[in-house]
Design an enzyme around this catalytic site. Structure first.
Site, PDB file in Angstrom:
ATOM      1  N   PHE A  60      26.314   5.478   5.688  1.00 36.48           N
ATOM      2  CA  PHE A  60      25.326   6.265   6.439  1.00 36.48           C
ATOM      3  C   PHE A  60      23.892   5.836   6.121  1.00 36.48           C
ATOM      4  O   PHE A  60      23.556   5.549   4.975  1.00 36.48           O
ATOM      5  CB  PHE A  60      25.447   7.739   6.027  1.00 36.48           C
ATOM      6  CG  PHE A  60      26.183   8.603   7.019  1.00 36.48           C
ATOM      7  CD1 PHE A  60      26.498   8.175   8.290  1.00 36.48           C
ATOM      8  CD2 PHE A  60      26.549   9.892   6.661  1.00 36.48           C
ATOM      9  CE1 PHE A  60      27.169   8.986   9.184  1.00 36.48           C
ATOM     10  CE2 PHE A  60      27.216  10.724   7.545  1.00 36.48           C
ATOM     11  CZ  PHE A  60      27.527  10.271   8.804  1.00 36.48           C
ATOM     12  N   GLU A  61      23.039   5.840   7.150  1.00 40.51           N
ATOM     13  CA  GLU A  61      21.585   5.666   6.998  1.00 40.51           C
ATOM     14  C   GLU A  61      21.224   4.434   6.166  1.00 40.51           C
ATOM     15  O   GLU A  61      20.296   4.452   5.360  1.00 40.51           O
ATOM     16  CB  GLU A  61      20.963   6.928   6.383  1.00 40.51           C
ATOM     17  CG  GLU A  61      21.105   8.150   7.287  1.00 40.51           C
ATOM     18  CD  GLU A  61      20.457   9.387   6.702  1.00 40.51           C
ATOM     19  OE1 GLU A  61      19.624   9.250   5.789  1.00 40.51           O
ATOM     20  OE2 GLU A  61      20.788  10.491   7.146  1.00 40.51           O
ATOM     21  N   GLY A  62      21.966   3.376   6.363  1.00 45.22           N
ATOM     22  CA  GLY A  62      21.748   2.136   5.636  1.00 45.22           C
ATOM     23  C   GLY A  62      22.818   1.950   4.581  1.00 45.22           C
ATOM     24  O   GLY A  62      22.868   2.693   3.599  1.00 45.22           O
TER      25      GLY A  62
END
Length: 640
Positions: free
Chosen positions: A423-425
């Protein structure tokens, strides 16, 4: 096959797009940036910043309300079983104001600080990780945060009251063949006369996209007369003609996640809904994530707290060979790791969040380190709890209940936690992102020296500039306060750990400089080395935060002795990891690994794959994302 809509770009163009989206300047001090440069700026984080009394009052009041709601109105087992958050639960969250935790009160929000927003996410996420993910995606990367930072007053007036109370938002960047390489973004937004843009394309993994009312969409505006073009952000009404939610995705964990595939076919969006200027979309996304990333490690803190509770209660109930399982060293070490790591991770998140609230420091690296460290350590804590629980850790909660035991969802927590490393990178991308920021000072003064496209004159000027910088900087890496036995003595027994952090910070900076001198322009290809540099920085940041938090709790009289004990153990565990990472900077298998990878890709080891059956189905590795009308039913689920 590769979708024909995917843009073909060179490696250099991809790097240029990513580099252009970075915040180029450092207008405020950064503890983590200084740490990577060998400068241990303890004054930037100590004494520990504290929230204002009014912020505490409002935050604690909402936490009490949210806790009561989660305890009585949220059925986490039902959400897991039905793979859906019930409408009544979502409507209850709306009535609480949970959609507007970070939105200013003048727009109908609660106006909570980052500290209390994160604590609320940890609380809600412990009741149901799917709820935590929904609230986080809505406020951390959805419509509210980009508008808060970059929106016009008209946009704030139009959308923020809706987001605060009634409308769920989602963030749409990823595409079927475009993840962390946005230069290849294929969704287009073509400007037309009359002040509208026409969107065409397909977005993948649209968290909240199945139930969202408002979307933040990243699309490429073609350059033309009067239009700069580039990747641009838009607020889009989710029920606009031409939008089809073609699929609701199902995952290993987070089964209540409303995540899907969304197709845009000639979707008309008013120019008034464009966030910022054309071409600013990626910069808006990255700036939004500077604080938005803190929500994920906040929920990892919640997981750590739950793991500690279950480990303690289970250890008290389960005996082996005449004593509690935790009294056996092999299990006790796992319990100690969970306790100490939870303390340190909470210290990292609270410190970073309070610094974000005060806005005195640039926390882009701190937030990224918190996300990286929280997701990795959170996963390890969940995995250790499964091991502590043994066979019961692998058994589902429903199965445990069916045979008369407490329904502890340990295996679910492990599945739910796994996505946080993506998630998110992903962890790999976070390593590269943080590494780029960590070496920014070096590239600022010496970047032209290693750029093959720079002229000899440019390289000459860069050499003079770099010579001056390194003549001042390098001597300071030889000795420092960490070598003096009485430094940081106000921290008591923790002073030695802070002296270690100071010494290790200088060693880290020397290692980075040596690597840049050795590899120069090839440094960016040394991803294994860069990842270890970042991991060392993350451990040093966590040690610093743990010591500062422990001393703060001692001074305020809140569990000070116990906090010092936890910080002491964490720092000793962390120092072992740091020493191993320093050793692996220069003693590793990176070059050998590359040879093996080339052999694997070249087919040299296909014989090793023999003797198994591949249960995978047929179909392309990447779905076709050619723009056009949808051929599927719309599975969007409006909340009733």
């Amino acid at each position: 096959m590769t979708a024909p809509s995917i843009r073909k770009v060179s490696e250099r163009e991809a790097r240029q797009v990513a580099e252009a989206a970075r915040e180029q300047n450092w207008r405020k001090p950064s503890f983590a940036k200084e740490l990577f440069l060998g400068r241990f700026r303890l004054d930037l984080i100590h004494p520990h910043p504290t929230p204002a009394a009014d912020d505490v009052r409002r935050g604690e009041k909402f936490l009490a309300t949210l806790r009561a709601f989660c305890e009585t109105q949220v059925d986490g087992a039902r959400i897991e079983r039905e793979a859906q958050i019930p409408d009544e639960t979502l409507n209850g969250l709306k009535e609480l104001g949970a959609l507007g935790m970070k939105i200013d009160t003048k727009y109908g929000g609660l106006g909570l600080t980052q500290v209390y927003y994160n604590r609320a996410l940890a609380l809600a996420g412990s009741a149901s990780p799917a709820i935590g993910a929904l609230l986080s995606a809505h406020q951390s990367i959805g419509v509210p945060q980009p508008l808060k930072l970059f929106g016009t007053q008209e946009q704030k007036d139009a959308f923020l009251p809706r987001c605060a109370r009634t409308d769920i938002s989602a963030f749409l960047l990823t595409e079927p063949d475009v993840g962390s390489d946005p230069a290849r973004l294929a969704t287009t937004a073509v400007p037309e006369e009359g002040g509208e843009y026409v969107l065409d394309g397909v977005k993948l993994w649209t968290t909240n996209g199945v139930v969202a009312d408002l979307l933040v969409v990243m699309a490429r505006v073609p350059a033309s007369e009067g239009h700069k073009g580039g990747i641009t952000a838009f607020v889009v009404e989710a029920d606009s003609p031409g939008i089809t939610v073609e699929n609701r995705n199902a995952f290993m964990g987070l089964r209540g996640l409303e995540n899907g595939v969304t197709r845009f076919h000639r979707v008309r969006v008013p120019a008034a809904n464009r966030i910022g200027p054309e071409g600013a979309g990626l910069k808006i996304a990255l700036t939004t994530l500077n604080t938005g990333r803190l929500s994920l490690p906040a929920m990892c803190v919640g997981v750590g707290k739950w793991c500690l509770k279950i480990a303690r209660e289970w250890s008290a109930a389960r005996e082996q060979w005449g004593k509690s399982i935790a009294e056996h060293e092999a299990v006790g070490a796992k319990v100690s790791f969970i306790a100490a790591t939870t303390f340190a991770l909470e210290a990292v998140v609270d410190l970073s969040s309070q610094m974000a609230d005060e806005s005195r420091n640039d926390i882009r690296i701190e937030a990224a380190l918190a996300k990286l460290y929280g997701s990795e350590m959170g996963w390890l804590m969940a995995d250790e709890l499964v091991q502590i629980r043994g066979g019961r850790g692998f058994e589902t909660a429903d199965s445990l209940a069916a045979r008369g035991e407490r329904a502890v969802p340990t295996e679910q927590m492990l599945r739910d936690m796994r996505i946080n490393r993506i998630f998110e990178g992903s962890t790999e991308i976070m390593h590269l992102l943080i590494a780029r920021e960590a070496v920014d000072a070096h590239l600022s003064v010496a970047g032209d020296l290693i750029d093959p496209e720079k002229s000899l004159a440019d390289k000459g000027r860069a050499a003079v500039q770099a010579g001056g910088f390194y003549a001042r900087w390098l001597p300071k890496l030889v000795a420092g306060p960490g070598q003096l036995p009485r430094t940081y003595q106000e921290f008591g027994e923790l002073a030695g750990h802070l002296r270690y952090v100071e010494r290790a910070s200088r060693k880290l900076a020397r290692s980075t400089f040596y690597a840049m001198s050795r590899w120069q322009g090839r440094m960016e290809t040394k991803q294994g080395f860069l990842g270890r540099i970042v991991d060392i920085g993350a451990e040093l940041f966590a040690m610093s935060a743990a010591c500062v938090r422990a001393e703060h709790l001692r001074v305020t009289g809140e569990h000070g002795r116990e906090a010092h004990q936890l910080a002491e153990v964490f720092c000793r565990q962390s120092r072992i990891r740091v020493e191993e990472l320093f050793g692996r900077l220069w003693t590793n298998t990176d070059d050998l690994d590359r040879k093996i990878v080339n052999g694997v890709l070249g087919g040299s080891y296909t014989w090793l794959e023999e003797g198994v059956i591949d249960p995978s189905g047929d179909g392309p590795w990447i779905a076709d994302a050619t723009p056009g009308p949808s051929a599927k039913d719309n599975v969007r689920r409006p909340i009733r």
